[in-house]
Motif scaffolding. Sequence first.
Motif, short mmCIF file in Angstrom:
data_model
loop_
_atom_site.label_atom_id
_atom_site.label_comp_id
_atom_site.label_asym_id
_atom_site.label_seq_id
_atom_site.Cartn_x
_atom_site.Cartn_y
_atom_site.Cartn_z
N PHE A 44 0.95 -1.13 0.16
CA PHE A 44 -0.14 0.03 -0.11
C PHE A 44 0.78 1.23 -0.16
N GLY A 45 0.20 2.28 -0.18
CA GLY A 45 0.94 3.66 -0.33
C GLY A 45 0.88 4.24 0.83
N ARG A 46 1.43 5.50 1.29
CA ARG A 46 1.34 6.18 2.50
C ARG A 46 -0.36 6.74 2.57
N ILE A 47 -0.92 7.27 1.41
CA ILE A 47 -2.24 7.92 1.51
C ILE A 47 -3.08 6.80 1.64
N ASP A 48 -3.05 5.43 1.13
CA ASP A 48 -3.88 4.58 1.39
C ASP A 48 -3.71 4.28 2.90
N LEU A 49 -2.75 4.09 3.56
CA LEU A 49 -2.47 3.64 4.75
C LEU A 49 -3.26 4.68 5.84
N CYS A 50 -3.17 5.84 5.48
CA CYS A 50 -3.74 7.27 6.28
C CYS A 50 -5.44 6.87 6.21
N LEU A 51 -5.81 6.65 4.97
CA LEU A 51 -7.20 6.62 4.71
C LEU A 51 -7.71 5.41 5.56
N ALA A 52 -7.04 4.19 5.11
CA ALA A 52 -7.64 2.92 6.04
C ALA A 52 -7.45 3.11 7.62
N ALA A 53 -6.64 3.63 7.94
CA ALA A 53 -6.26 3.90 9.32
C ALA A 53 -7.59 4.75 10.03
N SER A 54 -7.73 5.62 9.20
CA SER A 54 -8.75 6.66 9.53
C SER A 54 -10.30 6.26 9.78
#
Length: 341
Positions: free
Chosen positions: A212-222
């Motif tokens: 995954f990418g950083r943006i994906d990780l941030c969205l998923a964590a949110s």
Amino acid sequence: MSTRNANLGRCVELDVFKTFLVVGMVFAHVVQIVQAPIDGFTAGLSNVINLVSFPGFLFAFGWGTALSARSGRVRPVWERLQGPAKILLAFYLSGIGAVILTDGNGWSAARILGVVTLTDLPGHSEFLASFFVLSLAMVWLGRGLGHVVRRPACLVACLAASASFGCIPFDGPNLPWLAIVLPAPGNTYFPLAPYAMWLFLGASYADRTEPFGRIDLCLAASATYTLLAVALITGSLPSRFPPSTLWVIGPALFLLLYRAASMAIVRRIAVPRLWTGPGRHVLVHLVASNLSLFAIQSVCGPIVRNPWEAAALTIVLIAAITGFRAALTRAMQAAFTLAPT
């Protein structure tokens, strides 16, 4: 990827990913069917597995469908129909087994007919009906799935449309097959429309070489944090039946971690083929474990008392099914080899 894994001619990361899902679902079914009492820790773990399992299998289905379409091979329709036929057979075996072995009111021809016509979806089997309908649709639409998700605007539109079904449950005619597609109050099914976002996301990840990418990780964590925050504030999880949008997006972080773990394992070690048996033969393991648990419940009642016993029974079931299937496959291959030509 390990050289040995690369030589298998399969996406081993996907097999490992599905193996995680199968192990989790079998554990959850052990808890739900043959454990009593259910302690708080086990109930919480079962809820996490329930949250992850159906979206996870949809993600894997989209991932696998996109990979298959990318191969460029166009299979004839009759060959593509084999997948839906196998899933339908799996639903019949699990659903009829549930009716005969676990229905306290006794089974009847009318109840069996309801399962056969998909108007009656017994517990622990209903997700198979959803996958039958989905796989039937993918016979004709599957090759276009990859093209859709490679266009950002199309992907966002599909995700938004899917999410909208979790906000506005369908409250129309009570048509059995419609309930497999659209969420409706009072149905304990897995409607495809609100969960379809995971199909699209799985297909969109098929071409990626990194988890995954950083943006994906941030969205998923949110998304996952929001679900947990709402659960802590309100004291209960968001609606599962019918599924709210918050419930559907809740497993995002877990699924990315599953994917990352799968890819890390495959890149670092040569995964023994036997270990990925549950992921390569999902239907066999889910149906065989369901029927085993239904039989245990019918004959012995609850035999599991704590999470350690639930974990042990899960391991025994998966190992037994994997071993039996491998032995049966070898025996059949030997028989065909020795057969006169």
